[in-house]
Each structure stands twice: as C-alpha cells, then as structure tokens.
Scaffold this motif. Structure first.
Motif, PDB file in Angstrom:
ATOM      1  N   TRP A   1       0.824  -1.215   0.000  1.00  0.00           N
ATOM      2  CA  TRP A   1       0.000   0.000   0.000  1.00  0.00           C
ATOM      3  C   TRP A   1       0.853   1.259   0.000  1.00  0.00           C
ATOM      4  O   TRP A   1       0.491   2.267  -0.622  1.00  0.00           O
ATOM      5  CB  TRP A   1      -0.970  -0.011   1.186  1.00  0.00           C
TER       6      TRP A   1
ATOM      7  N   VAL B   1      -7.283  -1.662  -3.157  1.00  0.00           N
ATOM      8  CA  VAL B   1      -6.962  -2.701  -2.181  1.00  0.00           C
ATOM      9  C   VAL B   1      -7.612  -4.022  -2.601  1.00  0.00           C
ATOM     10  O   VAL B   1      -8.839  -4.162  -2.552  1.00  0.00           O
ATOM     11  CB  VAL B   1      -7.467  -2.312  -0.777  1.00  0.00           C
TER      12      VAL B   1
ATOM     13  N   ILE C   1      -5.226  -5.165   7.339  1.00  0.00           N
ATOM     14  CA  ILE C   1      -5.821  -4.469   6.191  1.00  0.00           C
ATOM     15  C   ILE C   1      -6.761  -3.349   6.650  1.00  0.00           C
ATOM     16  O   ILE C   1      -6.832  -2.286   6.034  1.00  0.00           O
ATOM     17  CB  ILE C   1      -6.551  -5.467   5.273  1.00  0.00           C
ATOM     18  N   GLU C   2      -7.483  -3.558   7.765  1.00  0.00           N
ATOM     19  CA  GLU C   2      -8.392  -2.509   8.236  1.00  0.00           C
ATOM     20  C   GLU C   2      -7.630  -1.242   8.624  1.00  0.00           C
ATOM     21  O   GLU C   2      -8.119  -0.128   8.403  1.00  0.00           O
ATOM     22  CB  GLU C   2      -9.273  -3.007   9.388  1.00  0.00           C
TER      23      GLU C   2
ATOM     24  N   VAL D   1      -6.707   0.479   5.345  1.00  0.00           N
ATOM     25  CA  VAL D   1      -7.899   1.147   4.810  1.00  0.00           C
ATOM     26  C   VAL D   1      -8.150   2.474   5.529  1.00  0.00           C
ATOM     27  O   VAL D   1      -8.398   3.506   4.901  1.00  0.00           O
ATOM     28  CB  VAL D   1      -9.125   0.213   4.951  1.00  0.00           C
ATOM     29  N   SER D   2      -8.008   2.449   6.851  1.00  0.00           N
ATOM     30  CA  SER D   2      -8.247   3.660   7.648  1.00  0.00           C
ATOM     31  C   SER D   2      -7.295   4.786   7.232  1.00  0.00           C
ATOM     32  O   SER D   2      -7.717   5.924   7.008  1.00  0.00           O
ATOM     33  CB  SER D   2      -8.043   3.344   9.135  1.00  0.00           C
TER      34      SER D   2
ATOM     35  N   LEU E   1      -7.930   6.080   3.591  1.00  0.00           N
ATOM     36  CA  LEU E   1      -9.110   6.962   3.574  1.00  0.00           C
ATOM     37  C   LEU E   1      -8.759   8.322   4.180  1.00  0.00           C
ATOM     38  O   LEU E   1      -9.141   9.360   3.667  1.00  0.00           O
ATOM     39  CB  LEU E   1     -10.245   6.322   4.374  1.00  0.00           C
TER      40      LEU E   1
ATOM     41  N   LEU F   1      -7.872   6.329  -1.027  1.00  0.00           N
ATOM     42  CA  LEU F   1      -8.432   4.987  -1.241  1.00  0.00           C
ATOM     43  C   LEU F   1      -9.432   5.065  -2.389  1.00  0.00           C
ATOM     44  O   LEU F   1     -10.372   5.850  -2.331  1.00  0.00           O
ATOM     45  CB  LEU F   1      -9.134   4.475   0.026  1.00  0.00           C
TER      46      LEU F   1
ATOM     47  N   PHE G   1     -11.949  -1.389  -3.981  1.00  0.00           N
ATOM     48  CA  PHE G   1     -11.600  -2.726  -3.516  1.00  0.00           C
ATOM     49  C   PHE G   1     -11.756  -3.787  -4.586  1.00  0.00           C
ATOM     50  O   PHE G   1     -12.614  -3.661  -5.470  1.00  0.00           O
ATOM     51  CB  PHE G   1     -12.526  -3.124  -2.367  1.00  0.00           C
TER      52      PHE G   1
ATOM     53  N   ILE H   1     -12.867  -4.364   8.440  1.00  0.00           N
ATOM     54  CA  ILE H   1     -12.557  -3.479   7.309  1.00  0.00           C
ATOM     55  C   ILE H   1     -13.731  -2.533   7.053  1.00  0.00           C
ATOM     56  O   ILE H   1     -13.553  -1.319   6.882  1.00  0.00           O
ATOM     57  CB  ILE H   1     -12.221  -4.309   6.049  1.00  0.00           C
TER      58      ILE H   1
ATOM     59  N   GLU I   1     -13.935   0.313   9.583  1.00  0.00           N
ATOM     60  CA  GLU I   1     -13.006   1.404   9.262  1.00  0.00           C
ATOM     61  C   GLU I   1     -13.472   2.170   8.036  1.00  0.00           C
ATOM     62  O   GLU I   1     -13.316   3.390   7.943  1.00  0.00           O
ATOM     63  CB  GLU I   1     -11.602   0.838   9.041  1.00  0.00           C
ATOM     64  N   LEU I   2     -14.077   1.450   7.078  1.00  0.00           N
ATOM     65  CA  LEU I   2     -14.576   2.121   5.867  1.00  0.00           C
ATOM     66  C   LEU I   2     -15.654   3.136   6.216  1.00  0.00           C
ATOM     67  O   LEU I   2     -15.613   4.291   5.808  1.00  0.00           O
ATOM     68  CB  LEU I   2     -15.144   1.077   4.902  1.00  0.00           C
TER      69      LEU I   2
END
Ligand code: LRH
Ligand code: MN
Length: 424
Positions: free
Chosen positions: A229, A247, A258-259, A262-263, A266, A271, A274, A299, A302-303
């Motif tokens: 990432w 991702v 991964i969460e 993602v956080s 974002l 981001l 997916f 995930i 966090e999204l």
C-alpha cells in the motif's frame, strides 16, 4: 437466460410470512433500520467479467458447463445475478479478454439489464499473439523503452474502450517485479513505472479515476514493483488527484492489518476501491467472507468511519468490486455468496454504535470496545438484507431461488457443457 420478475414475486410470496417474522426481530435490534435499508438498496457491487466461468490453477481447471461464450452472455449472467440479488448492478471488464465488437450494442444490453460499467482493467501481464514485444521481464518497469511504450499504448487503448462503454475508471495492476536478488534496479524500476503511469494518467478524461492496484507477490516472487500500500500510495500521490490506491484483499503478506491500511488510505483521501475476495495463504481468490469474515467486518467498520469522516457517499465514492476465481464452486453461486458476505459485513458495521465505541476508546476501556464491536458482528443481519432485496424487487434468498429454478441446468442446455469463458 433472463428471469421474469413475476417468478421472483411468486417465490417471495411463498416465503414472505417467514421473512416478516425474522425481519421484525432483526429490525428491533437497530435504531436506524430505515437508513440502513436504503443504504443497502443503493449499495452495488461490480462483478468481474473474468470470473463468470470456472477459474483454475497451473495444476488444473474444471469447468462446470454453461459458461458464457462471449461478452453478451457474460453481461446476461451479471444481469441474472442482479435480478436475483438487486446488488450486482455493475460489471468490470478486462481488456483484451472482453473487447466489445460493438460498444453501443453492449452498452444498450447492459442498460436493459440495469447494469453500468465499473472500472476497466488493462492487461500487461500476458503476451497477446499479435504483440511485437514481450512482457516477460515486465511492462512499465522494463529496461527497454519500447516495451514501456507498448504498455502505455495498451492502457490508453483500454481508456478508449472504457469511454465507449461509459466506464469512468481504469485499474492498473502490474505483474512487474523480479524473482531473484540482483535482477532489478528497484529505483529505476519505480521511476520507469511512474514515468509510464504519468503518460497514461495524462490521457485520463478529467472526471476519470486511475486505480493503482498493489500486490505483495506472484507472478514475481522476490519483489513486486507495486508491492504494497505504501508503494501504491507513493505512485498515486506523485501522479495526481485522479489517482488512487486499489486494495485487493488477497494481495497482502500474511496477517497484514488491512483494516488499518484502509483507515489510513481513507484519511489521506487516496483509497479508490476494492477487489473483494478471501484467502488463507496467498492470492487464493476465494469466496468473500468464506475464511476471514471478522476481518471483512473490521474493514467495513473502518470504511464507514473513514467515509463518514470525509463526508463520502457510501454507495458511489468508492469502487466496490469483486475479484475472485471459482476453481470448484459454480461461478454464479460463488458470486451470489460473495455479494451476500459483503452486504452482511457492511450491515453489521452499520450497527456499530460509533459514539459508545469512541467513548470506550477515550476511557481505554478495551473490553467494552470489543464488546461493542462484537455485539454488532454477532447480530444476524440477513433478514435486514433480505428486506432490502424485497423492496428492490429481488429474491428474498437469491441462492435458494437460483437452485430452485435450476439456472445452471438451463445455461448448460442453452450453451452446452464444454463452453469456456475468457478470463483467468
Ligand atoms: C491480480 C488481480 C488483478 C487482475 C487479475 C485478474 O492478481 O488481482 O486485479 O487483473 O487479478
Ligand atoms: Mn485484483
């Protein structure tokens, strides 16, 4: 094969009483049930055109029959999924596996089935028969400028194909890298790749997005030139505001958080979307939520937190796409299960009481924080998702109805048992 709406209505009527009972209880668990249901109705997952037939590995490929023989039949199959679950309203094409003969006819067919075109995918990880130069040692990283130009031209051609279909984003996944120490000058490989991506980026229509997909290994097994990432974020940041990271859940080293990735992506506003799937070891491309459903839930928590923090629209501001390979399951059943798993994780995450959670965090009440999360995760939200389907005219239980009306048998009758779809 198309499914008549009245057949779905008949099926739903036969199951309505049971559903109402279950939904009544489930809806009592959520204070914001109506907003959750409208979010679910709007939430559409893009189906990969390369996963409508049986997938395989280097050891073998076992087709189940009735596979789509051309792009039209692929779109019909996605239309069928969308009729069944109301949540598969987009298709993501892979070029050259799915070059439309007649883009406007394809666009019309898709529109008739309620489908739009999500990201188009380029392919510089295989040598096409007509291709003058090989990608054996990479494409955009390649030491030979002519090979890089060939890859750039291909991606620009893919944008052209996408524009004709109404797509508004390009996914670039590069298999580039090295398999042995000493093989590659990492700095030059990065600079060649960035320079090549910049040439493609300069051809993007102003409202388009470019997704830079990273992957830790395979088909190279020492280094990947877009390997994680951080590297993808570096490219996307250097390219400009229309470039984002993508991702793919299967593209991480074991036990990657991964969460958290993602956080932070974002938080940076980088981001893009997916490729949902699941895995136990490598890029296994298994059914979403079949191995690590709790990770998928985390995930989505966090999204939702990150998207709400930025005031983003859950349904349209990120690209929700599946990228899976069906080695032993019926491809359509596998995709129905994957979409369901995504909607379950999203709904459970919408049930998290964020205010209470933040309070627990501010009090370092670790036990309470976990209880708040797992209370949502341990809620059976399937009746809520079924209610959203009922309201959008889809089937209460798509997989059960798929089997009840013997879709695969019908497809084998129409197409034969030996047809092979293009794709992985
Ligand atoms: C690479 C990948 C990429 C696609 C391919 C089909 O592993 O995830 O997204 O191009 O699968
Ligand atoms: Mn992918």
């Amino acid at each position: 094969m198309q499914i008549e709406g009245y057949k779905i209505q008949e099926y739903n009527n036969d199951h309505l009483k049971h559903h109402r009972h279950r939904f009544e209880f489930a809806s009592s668990l959520a204070s914001n049930i109506e907003s959750i249901i409208s979010k679910l109705v709007d939430f559409q997952v893009a189906i990969p055109s390369w996963a409508l037939g049986a997938g395989g590995t280097r050891f073998g490929r076992f087709s189940g029959g009735g596979e789509p023989r051309n792009l039209e039949e692929k779109i019909e199959d996605v239309g069928l999924l969308h009729a069944l679950n109301g949540s598969s309203g987009a298709i993501s094409l892979h070029i050259p596996w799915d070059i439309p003969d007649d883009a406007s006819a394809i666009k019309t067919l898709a529109a008739q089935l309620g489908l739009r075109f999500d990201a188009v995918n380029s392919n510089t990880f295989q040598d096409q028969a007509s291709q003058p130069l090989s990608y054996k040692f990479g494409s955009m990283q390649h030491v030979n400028k002519e090979v890089r130009k060939q890859a750039i031209d291909h991606n620009i051609e893919v944008i052209k194909q996408g524009k004709a279909l109404g797509s508004e984003s390009l996914t670039v996944w590069l298999s580039d890298g090295s398999s042995f120490p000493g093989q590659l000058n990492f700095r030059k490989a990065f600079q060649n790749t960035l320079e090549s991506l910049q040439e493609v980026y300069s051809e993007l229509p102003s409202h388009w997005k470019m997704f830079v997909e990273y992957k830790a290994f395979e088909p190279n097994f020492y280094s990947m030139t877009v390997g994680d990432w951080g590297q993808s974020l570096l490219y996307a940041t250097k390219l400009g505001r229309q470039a984002y990271t993508l991702v793919d859940l299967g593209h991480h080293l074991p036990n990657a958080n991964i969460e958290q990735i993602v956080s932070l992506l974002l938080m940076e506003g980088k981001l893009g979307g997916f490729h949902f799937n699941d895995s136990k070891y490598g890029d296994d491309d298994l059914t979403v939520g079949s191995i690590k459903p709790y990770q998928l839930f985390l995930i989505f928590t966090e999204l939702i937190d990150g998207m709400d923090y930025r005031g983003m629209n859950h349904a349209i501001d990120l690209a929700w796409m599946i990228d899976a390979s069906h080695n032993i399951k019926d491809p359509l059943e596998d995709l129905l299960q994957s979409v369901e798993a995504i909607l379950i994780a999203y709904t459970q995450a919408l049930l998290v009481d964020k205010k209470l959670l933040e309070e627990a965090r501010l009090n370092n009440d670790v036990v309470r924080a976990q209880e708040i999360l797992q209370d949502a995760y341990r809620t059976d939200v399937r009746p809520i998702i079924a209610e959203a389907r009922l309201r959008s005219g889809a089937a209460l239980n798509p997989l059960q109805f798929f089997r009840q009306i013997k879709v695969r048998e019908e497809l084998i009758k129409d197409r034969g048992s030996k047809t092979v779809a293009t794709g992985l």
